[in-house]
Every structure is written in C-alpha cells, then in structure tokens.
Design an enzyme around this catalytic site. Structure first.
Site, PDB file in Angstrom:
ATOM      1  N   TRP A 142      -7.942   5.484   4.058  1.00 51.92           N
ATOM      2  CA  TRP A 142      -8.535   6.116   5.252  1.00 51.92           C
ATOM      3  C   TRP A 142      -7.804   7.391   5.615  1.00 51.92           C
ATOM      4  O   TRP A 142      -8.432   8.407   5.925  1.00 51.92           O
ATOM      5  CB  TRP A 142      -8.573   5.125   6.409  1.00 51.92           C
ATOM      6  CG  TRP A 142      -9.488   3.971   6.154  1.00 51.92           C
ATOM      7  CD1 TRP A 142      -9.144   2.657   6.071  1.00 51.92           C
ATOM      8  CD2 TRP A 142     -10.903   4.025   5.900  1.00 51.92           C
ATOM      9  NE1 TRP A 142     -10.262   1.903   5.799  1.00 51.92           N
ATOM     10  CE2 TRP A 142     -11.346   2.698   5.683  1.00 51.92           C
ATOM     11  CE3 TRP A 142     -11.836   5.065   5.830  1.00 51.92           C
ATOM     12  CZ2 TRP A 142     -12.677   2.387   5.404  1.00 51.92           C
ATOM     13  CZ3 TRP A 142     -13.167   4.751   5.550  1.00 51.92           C
ATOM     14  CH2 TRP A 142     -13.571   3.437   5.345  1.00 51.92           C
ATOM     15  N   ASP A 200      -5.159   7.079  14.122  1.00 51.66           N
ATOM     16  CA  ASP A 200      -6.333   6.269  13.800  1.00 51.66           C
ATOM     17  C   ASP A 200      -5.917   4.810  13.975  1.00 51.66           C
ATOM     18  O   ASP A 200      -5.148   4.274  13.177  1.00 51.66           O
ATOM     19  CB  ASP A 200      -6.772   6.549  12.355  1.00 51.66           C
ATOM     20  CG  ASP A 200      -7.959   5.689  11.917  1.00 51.66           C
ATOM     21  OD1 ASP A 200      -8.417   4.836  12.712  1.00 51.66           O
ATOM     22  OD2 ASP A 200      -8.430   5.881  10.776  1.00 51.66           O
ATOM     23  N   LYS A 258     -13.893  -3.300  14.239  1.00 47.38           N
ATOM     24  CA  LYS A 258     -12.862  -4.180  13.706  1.00 47.38           C
ATOM     25  C   LYS A 258     -12.257  -5.077  14.768  1.00 47.38           C
ATOM     26  O   LYS A 258     -12.168  -6.269  14.570  1.00 47.38           O
ATOM     27  CB  LYS A 258     -11.795  -3.373  12.984  1.00 47.38           C
ATOM     28  CG  LYS A 258     -12.260  -3.076  11.571  1.00 47.38           C
ATOM     29  CD  LYS A 258     -11.869  -1.759  11.038  1.00 47.38           C
ATOM     30  CE  LYS A 258     -12.649  -1.481   9.758  1.00 47.38           C
ATOM     31  NZ  LYS A 258     -12.609  -0.080   9.402  1.00 47.38           N
TER      32      LYS A 258
END
Ligand SMILES: *Cc1c(COP(=O)(O)O)cnc(C)c1O
Length: 355
Positions: free
Chosen positions: A100, A167, A191
């Site tokens: 990511w 993030d 999530k």
C-alpha cells in the site's frame, strides 16, 4: 458460527449489522429508509455530525483538526493527499514498507518529488525501519501505520517537526495513541470502521493553503471542510455504518478497551504460532501487527491442506494475499477472542497430526 478472518471488507459488530439493516427499512422510526432521505435533511446531518464528533472524541483531537468523510477508498487518498499538499517543486518523504505504501509513492510522484527515506524491501517487508531520519525540508512524511498485506505495524513513531501523514486503514481505532502527533490521518472504512465506499480523513488545518496548484473543487479538502463534509452527496449508508461502529466503540469503552482486546488476541495467536514447529512467522517480533498476522507452513501441500481444514471448520478469509501467499489471520476490533481460540486450537491439532 462463522469465524470471519477477512482482511477487508471484514467483520463488523453484530449490533451494528442489526441496526444498519433496520435503518434500511425504517430509519429512526421516521417511516423512511436511510437510503431514501436527502443528505441535507436534519436527519442525515445529525448522522454526519455524530460521526465527525465521535472521531474527535475518540482521538482526543484539538480544535486544530477537521474530520471529513470522503468518497472512495484509501487509494483515492494516495492521489488526493499530494494533490492538496505537495507542489510540483516540493519533496515529500515516504516510507516503503509494503504494497500500500508503494502505491502511495507512485501516486505522489505524479504531483511532486518523492524521497523514499526508508525501505524494508531488503527483507521482504518483514520489519518496520527504526530510528529513521526525516529531512527537515520534507513537506510531509508518509507512513502506513499497519501493513495489512505484510503483517507489520508501527509501534512507535518518528519524532520529527515534519508533518506526519498516516494511512491507518487497517488499524484505525484499534489502539490508544497520541493522535495529535499526526497532521493527517486517513483510513478506508471497510477494515475496522464500517462499509466500503467512504474514507475517514482527519486533517490539521494549518496544512492547507500552502500550494499553488489549482484543485478541482471535489478533490479540494478545504472545500469539503467549508461544506461540513457535505460538499456533494456523501456515501450516506457507509457514513451511517461508520457512525454506528463509532458508537459501538464508545459503548464498549473506547480505544483503551479495543487495544486491550487486540493485544490479548494477538498475543494468543503469535504465541501459538511460535510454539508450533510446522508454522513459521517471518515478521520480526517488534514489528508484528496486532491486526493482521501473516505466517506460513513451509510445505505448500500441507499448507493447502490446512487452509482446507480452516474452510471445513467455518473459518473464512485465512488465505494470504495473492502476491504474498501463506496464511493471514485478520483480528479486527469486532473479531471475538473465541474465533482466535478456535483458530489456535485447529492449528495446534493440525501440528500434532502432521508435524
Ligand atoms: C486496504 C488498504 C488500502 C486500500 O483501500 P481501498 O479502500 O481498497 O482503496 C490502502 N491502505 C491500506 C493500509 C489498506 O489496508
């Protein structure tokens, strides 16, 4: 009972699912669905405001911060952050700790200069770089607090005057932190916070207005702040589910309780895996994620056999990410300890039969 170890979208509190499904038929007893009321009605404005205020409360943010719920996944933020914060001639520092973060780097390169100041690529991203130095001239430092795919997590953060952009998609609201040490926090909801389709964005207002690039209004953080996160139609249902999840977190006792549960689950999981000769976790102990545990059974045929046994025992989502392989057990806030115990019992039993 199905044990839901999915990495995202993932397990949500039963109470949230119940309330969300009721609101689809009859929202707050108004005789209408949450899906069929205007986003500028007081009904929805109350939902948005409760969600934004809950974030401020849980994170104990000062008034220097704004909370927004924006369209798109975290991937949209890989682009929107540099678009808003990084001018063409400026340089941002990025840490390369996995898939990511790498995607975030590639997007930022489209807007300005990227200085990759730390990387864990040399050891397959099985650790988090310690004691990194952030060049003072960096516009911001970007980190991924939890690497969902690789199973690593930052447990302490760089001490720097450079604004930190984080993030937190896969460990948001899973632990108590000093959130005021970050200048921007973002997280896709699916999530640990709700349904896919919405992003949480926490931003220190002083970061804004520092670049010359014209920004399309719908991408412009300032415009969203001015509109109280109602610049255009927000993903109303996803915001509602996030609001319910935040309410649930507060009811359960807040972030200290989430953190305690996460620790108990992760301790059981890792101590079990470490005790079984058949299983190998390559992630360095100090960098292990309390949300996503990634490990392997060296013999691939045996590993497939184990994954099949998981399936037969109602355990879903345990297969590793497609490029990493192995086994991944995600232990988000709503996952019961009971599920981790069930998994560990199966792993022990499998080890005894096959080891
Ligand atoms: C899942 C994930 C993303 C991507 O989220 P999308 O909502 O699919 O765009 C980004 N960063 C991290 C850390 C993730 O876990």
């Amino acid at each position: 009972m199905v044990h839901n170890f999915n990495s995202g979208p993932s397990v949500l509190p039963q109470q949230v699912l119940q309330q969300a499904s009721e609101a689809i038929i009859n929202f707050n007893n108004i005789g209408l669905s949450i899906l069929e009321i205007g986003h500028r009605t007081n009904w929805f404005i109350d939902v948005m405001e409760e969600a934004r205020n809950s974030v401020k409360e849980l994170m104990q943010l000062t008034d220097e911060y704004e909370v927004l719920f924006l369209h798109g996944g975290a991937t949209t933020q890989f682009m929107q952050i540099p678009m808003n914060l990084l001018d063409t001639h400026e340089t941002a520092a990025y840490c390369d700790n996995g898939i990511w973060g790498n995607k975030a780097i590639k997007e930022a390169q489209l807007f300005g200069n990227v200085n990759v100041i730390a990387s864990s690529k040399d050891k397959n991203h099985t650790y988090i770089n310690q004691n990194i130095t952030v060049p003072e001239s960096s516009k911001y430092l970007h980190i991924t607090t939890n690497n969902t795919v690789e199973g690593t997590q930052w447990h302490s953060f760089p001490q720097t005057n450079v604004p930190i952009v984080a993030d937190m998609s896969s460990d948001i609201f899973s632990r108590q932190l000093n959130f005021n040490q970050f200048s921007l926090i973002y997280a896709g909801a699916q999530k640990n916070m709700g349904a896919a389709g919405v992003n949480l964005l926490v931003i220190k207002k002083s970061l804004l207005g520092t670049i010359k690039r014209p920004i399309s209004p719908i991408m412009d953080y300032q415009k969203h702040i001015d509109a109280n996160s109602l610049l255009n139609t927000p993903p109303v249902f996803a915001v509602y589910v996030a609001m319910l999840t935040l309410r649930w977190i507060k009811q359960e006792g807040g972030l200290t309780v989430m953190e305690k549960r996460a620790e108990e689950k992760a301790n059981l999981l890792y101590s079990t895996i470490d005790s079984l000769p058949l299983f190998e976790c390559y992630v360095e102990k100090e960098s292990r994620s309390k949300m996503n545990a990634v490990f392997f059974i060296k013999d691939e045929a045996l590993q497939n056999e184990f994954l099949n046994e998981c399936k037969a025992n109602n355990m879903v989502g345990v297969k590793g990410y497609r490029t990493v392989g192995g086994i991944r057990v995600s232990m988000y806030n709503a996952l019961a300890m009971e599920s981790v115990k069930a998994f560990c019992d199966l792993a022990k039993d499998f080890n005894n039969r096959k080891g």
